[in-house]
Scaffold this motif. Structure first.
Motif, short mmCIF file in Angstrom:
data_model
loop_
_atom_site.label_atom_id
_atom_site.label_comp_id
_atom_site.label_asym_id
_atom_site.label_seq_id
_atom_site.Cartn_x
_atom_site.Cartn_y
_atom_site.Cartn_z
N ILE A 72 0.85 -1.19 0.00
CA ILE A 72 0.00 0.00 0.00
C ILE A 72 0.89 1.24 0.00
O ILE A 72 1.85 1.34 0.76
N TYR A 73 0.52 2.18 -0.86
CA TYR A 73 1.22 3.45 -1.00
C TYR A 73 0.23 4.58 -0.74
O TYR A 73 -0.92 4.51 -1.16
N ARG A 74 0.68 5.62 -0.05
CA ARG A 74 -0.14 6.81 0.22
C ARG A 74 0.32 7.93 -0.70
O ARG A 74 1.52 8.14 -0.88
N LYS A 75 -0.64 8.63 -1.30
CA LYS A 75 -0.30 9.78 -2.13
C LYS A 75 0.11 10.90 -1.19
O LYS A 75 -0.71 11.46 -0.47
N SER A 78 2.18 15.90 -4.98
CA SER A 78 2.27 15.81 -6.44
C SER A 78 3.61 16.39 -6.88
O SER A 78 4.11 17.34 -6.30
N ALA A 79 4.15 15.80 -7.91
CA ALA A 79 5.39 16.30 -8.51
C ALA A 79 5.08 17.58 -9.29
O ALA A 79 3.92 17.88 -9.56
N PRO A 80 6.11 18.35 -9.66
CA PRO A 80 5.88 19.59 -10.42
C PRO A 80 5.06 19.38 -11.70
O PRO A 80 4.31 20.25 -12.12
N SER A 83 2.08 14.71 -11.55
CA SER A 83 1.97 13.28 -11.29
C SER A 83 2.06 13.03 -9.77
O SER A 83 2.74 13.76 -9.05
N PRO A 84 1.38 11.99 -9.28
CA PRO A 84 1.38 11.73 -7.84
C PRO A 84 2.72 11.23 -7.33
O PRO A 84 3.46 10.56 -8.05
N VAL A 85 3.03 11.57 -6.09
CA VAL A 85 4.20 11.05 -5.41
C VAL A 85 3.69 10.03 -4.39
O VAL A 85 2.96 10.38 -3.47
#
Length: 172
Positions: A72-75, A78-80, A83-85
């Motif tokens: 599981i990954y949490r957002k 967001s990158a510049p 796109s989600p980090v």
């Protein structure tokens, strides 16, 4: 001369016997009952109860098989480029004033539970409890053998290693 020929034959036979084995270290185990899947839990708020604290619960549409693993990954941001980090959980966020907030999870073959807790009253930081987005990645456990060359902390590495098309994300 016969003596040398016999010794030479014995040496060749000994070399052949020692250099052969019945193991094949390059065997790739194929997991035929797991298909790597990406699922999203979008813009959800943690619920609260006295037993579990702050939690998010979701059920799978089909039970997992014993060879499935849940990542599981949490957002986190967001990158510049927009796109989600993605940040793998479990994860501890170190906040101001020595406050720490932890995200953790557990799973069974039927469901997942994501937890949030901290060393302070986390209800005072609703930005970490409300409108959260998580990405659930189901992968085969057998691929995690000694030769696996994947960084599970890096979402992009996992997607690449398991050849997952994350443009086909479904909601959980």
């Amino acid at each position: 001369m016969k003596k040398y020929f016999t010794l030479l034959l014995l040496a060749i036979f000994g070399f052949a016997a020692v250099s052969c084995n019945d193991r094949n270290d390059d065997v790739i185990v194929q997991d035929n009952d797991t298909y790597s899947v990406v699922l999203d839990i979008n813009n959800v708020n943690f619920a609260y109860n006295a037993d579990d604290g702050y939690f998010i619960s979701r059920s799978f549409t089909k039970p997992l098989v014993s060879t499935d693993v849940v990542l599981i990954y949490r957002k986190g941001s967001s990158a510049p480029d927009g796109s989600p980090v993605w940040q793998m959980i479990p994860r501890t966020l170190y906040l101001t004033g020595g406050n720490e907030l932890d995200y953790d999870f557990d799973f069974s073959k039927n469901d997942i539970m994501i937890y949030a807790n901290g060393n302070y009253d986390i209800s005072t930081t609703p930005q970490y409890l409300n409108n959260q987005t998580f990405r659930v990645v189901l992968v085969p456990a057998s691929a995690g053998g000694k030769n696996a060359n994947v960084d599970y902390n890096n979402y992009e590495s996992v997607i690449k290693y398991f050849n997952i098309d994350d443009s086909k994300v479904t909601s959980l």
